[in-house]
Write a protein that holds these residues in place. Structure first.
Motif, short mmCIF file in Angstrom:
data_model
loop_
_atom_site.label_atom_id
_atom_site.label_comp_id
_atom_site.label_asym_id
_atom_site.label_seq_id
_atom_site.Cartn_x
_atom_site.Cartn_y
_atom_site.Cartn_z
N ARG A 57 21.83 43.08 50.40
CA ARG A 57 23.02 43.34 51.23
C ARG A 57 23.28 44.84 51.36
O ARG A 57 23.69 45.32 52.41
N ILE A 58 23.06 45.57 50.26
CA ILE A 58 23.25 47.03 50.32
C ILE A 58 22.21 47.65 51.24
O ILE A 58 22.51 48.52 52.07
N ARG A 59 20.95 47.19 51.11
CA ARG A 59 19.86 47.73 51.91
C ARG A 59 20.08 47.48 53.40
O ARG A 59 19.78 48.33 54.24
N ALA A 60 20.66 46.33 53.73
CA ALA A 60 20.91 45.99 55.13
C ALA A 60 22.22 46.58 55.65
O ALA A 60 22.56 46.41 56.81
N ARG A 61 22.94 47.29 54.75
CA ARG A 61 24.25 47.86 55.05
C ARG A 61 25.28 46.80 55.43
O ARG A 61 26.22 47.04 56.19
N GLN A 62 25.10 45.60 54.89
CA GLN A 62 26.10 44.55 55.08
C GLN A 62 27.27 44.76 54.13
O GLN A 62 28.40 44.36 54.42
N LEU A 63 26.99 45.38 52.98
CA LEU A 63 28.01 45.64 51.96
C LEU A 63 28.28 47.14 51.88
O LEU A 63 27.36 47.93 51.67
N VAL A 64 29.55 47.51 52.07
CA VAL A 64 29.93 48.93 52.01
C VAL A 64 31.23 49.06 51.22
O VAL A 64 31.83 48.06 50.80
N LEU A 65 31.66 50.30 51.03
CA LEU A 65 32.88 50.58 50.28
C LEU A 65 34.03 50.92 51.21
O LEU A 65 33.82 51.62 52.21
N PRO A 66 35.25 50.44 50.92
CA PRO A 66 36.40 50.96 51.67
C PRO A 66 36.56 52.43 51.31
O PRO A 66 36.33 52.83 50.16
N ARG A 67 36.92 53.26 52.27
CA ARG A 67 36.93 54.70 52.04
C ARG A 67 37.97 55.13 51.01
O ARG A 67 37.88 56.21 50.43
N PHE A 68 38.98 54.28 50.76
CA PHE A 68 40.00 54.68 49.79
C PHE A 68 39.51 54.58 48.35
O PHE A 68 40.18 54.99 47.42
N GLN A 69 38.31 54.03 48.15
CA GLN A 69 37.76 53.93 46.80
C GLN A 69 37.56 55.32 46.20
O GLN A 69 37.21 56.27 46.90
N ARG A 70 37.72 55.40 44.87
CA ARG A 70 37.37 56.63 44.18
C ARG A 70 35.88 56.89 44.31
O ARG A 70 35.10 55.97 44.48
N PHE A 71 35.49 58.16 44.20
CA PHE A 71 34.09 58.49 44.29
C PHE A 71 33.38 58.19 42.97
O PHE A 71 34.01 57.89 41.95
N GLU A 72 32.07 58.28 43.00
CA GLU A 72 31.26 58.00 41.81
C GLU A 72 31.73 58.85 40.63
O GLU A 72 31.93 60.05 40.75
N SER A 73 31.91 58.21 39.47
CA SER A 73 32.42 58.95 38.32
C SER A 73 31.62 58.69 37.04
O SER A 73 31.82 59.37 36.06
N TRP A 74 30.75 57.70 37.05
CA TRP A 74 30.00 57.39 35.84
C TRP A 74 28.97 58.48 35.53
O TRP A 74 28.35 59.06 36.42
N GLY A 75 28.79 58.71 34.22
CA GLY A 75 27.78 59.63 33.75
C GLY A 75 26.64 58.88 33.07
O GLY A 75 26.62 57.64 33.04
N PRO A 76 25.68 59.60 32.51
CA PRO A 76 24.50 58.98 31.90
C PRO A 76 24.83 57.95 30.82
O PRO A 76 24.13 56.93 30.70
N HIS A 77 25.89 58.18 30.04
CA HIS A 77 26.22 57.24 28.96
C HIS A 77 26.57 55.87 29.52
O HIS A 77 26.07 54.84 29.04
N GLU A 78 27.44 55.84 30.54
CA GLU A 78 27.84 54.56 31.12
C GLU A 78 26.67 53.89 31.85
O GLU A 78 26.51 52.66 31.80
N ILE A 79 25.85 54.71 32.51
CA ILE A 79 24.73 54.15 33.28
C ILE A 79 23.69 53.53 32.37
O ILE A 79 23.21 52.41 32.60
#
Length: 554
Positions: free
Chosen positions: A14-36
């Motif tokens: 779904r992500i690859r086909a761009r069927q699934l996207v984020l609403p723009r009001f979402q916070r930006f990416e915040s995870w670092g290496p530990h969480e990933i």
């Protein structure tokens, strides 16, 4: 709302086909290496990682949107908005597409010292040098396999062939070893592709305000949002504008504001004041967003004039700013300030008085939002020609510091308001380095160091304590080179050296010291108490003039 299941391979499709996207009001990416790495380790070990939240899209997309970082921006019709789970899906997508510039994620097959279990995922730091990405071994299958490491990108459900080529290279031509490596990777790939990442489902008929409410409540319960994040969601829903983009615009038009404060909260505080509301969370949630958009150009203008005003007063960045509380009201006042020369001059006098009284009194040491709103209201009336009392100007409630308080003010690096205010007098006076004569500016202040006019070591030799040395009146900013040259020398000797080194002699060193409101003769006397007394008197005179709105210079 329904609970549903979905495998990682289907999420990726779904992500690859761009069927699934984020609403723009979402916070930006915040995870670092530990969480990933923790997420990826849980996935390959088959452990649960929580649920996400999806809003199905009907005929019309209810919110402005953006793709997950690294995902295609073009594709099929958008059918889903990811309301919660951005960090997890972004981490999965980016690590398996290997598009983090500074990290490569690898599966460690042998038990580690960390938890004694295997497999687990680790993050390897990467860097570029001479056009190559280091360390080189990360991209060499043979070297990875020697370390019993497998790149996470080989587990990408979309990548169906690379792992076989990698296994052949890693085995160095040994067919039996190659098939064993391939078997291990295939097993890991199956775990990833068929890992269930469940989600809560909102029907397309769900009203936007209800979706926003669910988003806020879910995020507040799991990972508390900042007021800014929630305001972003509400503003998006009410007027269809992105607060993220507005703040980005402000940063481009007035880039220096980031050197004084965090722009997102600052913007909300200014908007609240312009609408006569408290500059805090309570006031933010009462903001009229239509009015916010109407005021936007004024806010940009006010921010630009604020930065210019701060620079004129010697406040070059946050490092020397005694209190950030003055920034929103000053920006709001400048936003409505007249532009004719005479009127602008009067505004500058009033706001200079306000700025320095805020720095040198206890007005904003407590009950800050209420105090800011009260002062803003009164100052706004004064600028409109009315005669009212400004609480910050009340000498009885908020007196200027006493002579003894000035002498005892702490070292500016401690973030002490009064200590920083005293240091700021130097910058207001055009402080120059006492060795090379260079003027402190916004461009070079980051290379300046706090310098003891009477060195700690020298004072200790005279039986004085380190606390006595660490006071604001014993401090100026100098270049690190000057700081090293002076070291622990007594003032008389290092002043002699500076005079001899300067082609202009003693008069030039006196002039440079004067820009810091430092008296050459009392400093050269090697009498610490006498020097502090004199500098306290000079500081007292300076702050009184500035707090009256005058253009003081040493």
């Amino acid at each position: 709302m329904e609970a549903r299941n979905r495998l990682i391979k289907d999420w990726f499709a779904r992500i690859r086909a761009r069927q699934l996207v984020l609403p723009r009001f979402q916070r930006f990416e915040s995870w670092g290496p530990h969480e990933i790495t923790a997420l990826l380790t849980s996935v390959i070990r088959g452990l649960p990682v929580g649920a996400t939240l999806i809003l199905e899209v009907g005929e019309k997309i209810p919110f402005n949107w953006r793709p997950i970082i690294g995902a295609p921006e073009e594709g099929e019709r958008i059918t889903e908005l990811l309301l919660d789970g951005q960090q997890r899906l972004t981490a999965l997508w980016r690590s398996m597409k290997d598009n983090y510039t500074d990290k490569t994620y690898l599966v460690e097959l042998e038990p580690s010292d960390e938890d004694g279990k295997a497999p687990r995922v680790i993050a390897q730091t990467r860097w570029f040098k001479n056009g190559k990405k280091y360390p080189l071994w990360v991209d060499d299958p043979r070297e990875c396999w020697k370390r019993k490491l497998i790149p996470v990108k080989l587990l990408d459900p979309d990548n169906e062939t690379e792992y076989q080529t990698w296994a052949d290279e890693a085995s160095e031509g040994d067919h039996k070893v190659a098939r064993e490596i391939e078997r291990i990777i295939t097993k890991l790939r199956e775990r990833v592709a068929n890992f269930n990442l469940p989600y809560l489902y909102l029907h397309p008929e769900t009203p936007p305000d209800v979706a926003i409410d669910v988003f806020i409540k879910l995020n507040t319960n799991v990972a508390p949002l900042k007021p800014f994040d929630i305001i972003v969601a509400q503003m998006e829903e009410e007027v269809g504008e992105s607060l993220h983009e507005l703040v980005s615009t402000l940063k481009k038009e007035v880039p220096r504001i980031e050197e004084y404060t965090e722009p997102s909260t600052f913007v909300l505080s200014v908007a609240a004041l312009l609408q006569d509301k408290l500059p805090n969370q309570r006031g933010y949630f009462q903001i009229d967003f239509s009015k916010f958009l109407e005021d936007w150009k004024k806010m940009v203008k006010g921010t630009n004039l604020l930065v210019q005003f701060l620079e004129e007063e010697g406040v070059v960045n946050r490092q020397v700013l005694p209190t950030e509380s003055v920034l929103p009201p000053l920006a709001a006042l400048w936003a409505d300030a007249p532009t004719t020369s005479d009127e602008a001059g009067n505004v500058r006098i009033i706001l200079r008085k306000y700025l320095w009284r805020a720095f040198f009194t206890e007005r904003y040491d407590r009950a800050v939002p209420i105090a800011i709103l009260q002062d803003y209201r009164a100052l706004k009336k004064i600028l409109n020609g009315e005669k009212v009392n400004v609480p910050c100007f009340d000498e009885d409630k908020y007196p200027l510091p006493t002579f003894e308080q000035l002498k005892q003010a702490r070292w500016p690096k401690y973030r002490d308001r009064l200590g920083r205010a005293i240091l700021l007098l130097s910058l207001r006076g055009g402080a120059e380095d006492i060795a090379d004569g260079s003027k402190i500016s916004k461009e070079n202040i980051s290379f300046r160091e706090y310098h003891h006019l009477y060195p700690i070591a020298w004072l200790k030799g005279k039986g004085r304590s380190e606390n006595e040395a660490n006071i604001a009146l014993n401090c100026i900013l100098v270049t690190w080179k000057t700081n090293r040259k002076i070291s622990s020398k007594d003032p008389l000797n290092y002043l002699k050296e500076r005079c001899e080194a300067s082609s202009l002699g003693e008069d030039e060193i006196k002039r440079r010291l004067k820009t810091h409101f430092v008296d050459f003769d009392t400093l050269a006397s090697n009498d610490f108490d006498k020097f502090i007394e004199q500098r306290a008197k000079d500081a007292e005179k300076a702050l009184k003039e500035l707090c009256e709105g005058k253009r003081w210079y040493p």
